[in-house]
Design an enzyme around this catalytic site. Structure first.
Site, PDB file in Angstrom:
ATOM      1  CG  ASP A   8      16.995   3.346 -82.642  1.00 35.21           C
ATOM      2  OD1 ASP A   8      16.505   2.341 -83.157  1.00 35.21           O
ATOM      3  OD2 ASP A   8      18.218   3.457 -82.370  1.00 35.21           O
TER       4      ASP A   8
ATOM      5  CE1 TYR B 249      18.561  -3.929 -78.359  1.00 39.17           C
ATOM      6  CE2 TYR B 249      17.089  -3.893 -80.262  1.00 39.17           C
ATOM      7  CZ  TYR B 249      17.428  -4.380 -79.013  1.00 39.17           C
ATOM      8  OH  TYR B 249      16.630  -5.314 -78.408  1.00 39.17           O
TER       9      TYR B 249
ATOM     10  NE  ARG C  26      23.986  -1.236 -84.220  1.00 42.78           N
ATOM     11  CZ  ARG C  26      22.696  -1.071 -84.058  1.00 42.78           C
ATOM     12  NH1 ARG C  26      21.904  -2.108 -83.842  1.00 42.78           N
ATOM     13  NH2 ARG C  26      22.149   0.136 -84.113  1.00 42.78           N
TER      14      ARG C  26
ATOM     15  CB  SER D  44      13.220  -0.853 -81.448  1.00 38.83           C
ATOM     16  OG  SER D  44      14.294  -1.713 -81.693  1.00 38.83           O
ATOM     17  CG  ASN D  45      14.518  -2.095 -87.347  1.00 41.49           C
ATOM     18  OD1 ASN D  45      13.388  -1.692 -87.638  1.00 41.49           O
ATOM     19  ND2 ASN D  45      15.599  -1.768 -88.043  1.00 41.49           N
TER      20      ASN D  45
HETATM   21  C1  LAC Z   1      16.685  -0.318 -83.550  1.00 36.76           C
HETATM   22  C2  LAC Z   1      18.045  -0.583 -84.142  1.00 36.76           C
HETATM   23  C3  LAC Z   1      18.061  -0.707 -85.570  1.00 36.76           C
HETATM   24  O1  LAC Z   1      15.707  -0.191 -84.303  1.00 36.76           O
HETATM   25  O2  LAC Z   1      18.966   0.334 -83.710  1.00 36.76           O
HETATM   26  O3  LAC Z   1      16.576  -0.295 -82.323  1.00 36.76           O
END
Ligand code: LAC
Length: 228
Positions: free
Chosen positions: A9, A11, A40, A117-118
């Site tokens: 991931d 973030y 956030r 990641s999103n």
């Molecule tokens: C990501 C966020 C949601 O996917 O933390 O990086």
């Protein structure tokens, strides 16, 4: 521990989203930490809401919408220039101190690395380039490809398809406990980096296979099993 690929991931796991707090404080005296926190949490909430509503917009747009909401909620009158400064800060987030040494150690042990990641592709690429870690990853995969956000299982499965490995051979690492549950629920072996020591796991059915406190610890585990 032996995996073909480990996907991370972004973030909160690689990049410290709260490294924007200082700029928030410089621009909005006395309200910096509150702005960073609400920004956030709204960002995550909007990603979940838009997924449920079937109204996808990419994570850059969601991040900006969350910033506008958070500022208004806190009574902050952000100019367009200040809004742009804060959005740009998202492209220069700090890395947690264990990230670079941990990723390098995993690479040295022959593990393939990816980001899942999103984040929108351009924002992920810029943040990784600016932090000097882009070359460590063979792929930066974004939920944008399936136009729905984690923890929807389609996102985790897209990563397995794109990396060309079965779910069981992908290790997924996140500091976001909800993301760990989402990945485990989709069939991946997930690892939780517990960056906030007192944080309990989510009360969801699927938990991490293992909890670590740093990526370097994860790399040590990989070596331990490899030589066992
Ligand atoms: C990501 C966020 C949601 O996917 O933390 O990086």
């Amino acid at each position: 521990m032996s995996f073909d690929v480990i996907a991370f991931d972004a973030y909160g796991t690689l990049f410290d989203v709260f490294s924007v707090t200082e700029l928030c404080e410089t621009l909005c005296r006395g309200k910096g930490p509150a702005l960073a926190q609400l920004w956030r949490s709204k960002q995550l909430q909007y990603s979940l809401l838009r997924s449920l509503m079937g109204r996808y917009e990419n994570f850059w747009k969601i991040t900006e919408d969350a910033l506008v909401y958070a500022a208004r909620f806190l009574g902050i009158d952000l100019t367009l220039h200040q809004r742009k400064q804060l959005m740009d800060a998202y492209l220069y987030l700090s890395l947690f101190p264990d990230v670079k040494p941990g990723l390098e150690a995993l690479r040295a042990r022959g593990v393939r690395l990816a980001i899942l990641s999103n984040g929108a592709p351009e924002m992920l690429r810029a943040a990784a380039d600016n932090a000097g870690i882009a070359s460590l990853f063979e792929a930066m995969l974004s939920a944008d490809e399936v136009r729905v956000f984690k923890p929807d299982p389609r996102v985790y499965r897209m990563a397995c398809d794109r990396l060309d490995v079965p779910e069981g051979n992908v290790g997924f690492v996140s500091a976001n406990a909800w993301d760990v549950s989402g990945a485990a629920s989709a069939g991946l072996t997930s690892f939780w980096i517990q960056r906030v020591a007192a944080e309990p796991p989510e009360q969801l059915d699927h938990r991490a296979s293992r909890i670590v406190s740093t990526i370097t610890e994860l790399a040590d585990l990989a070596q331990h099993r490899a030589t066992a």
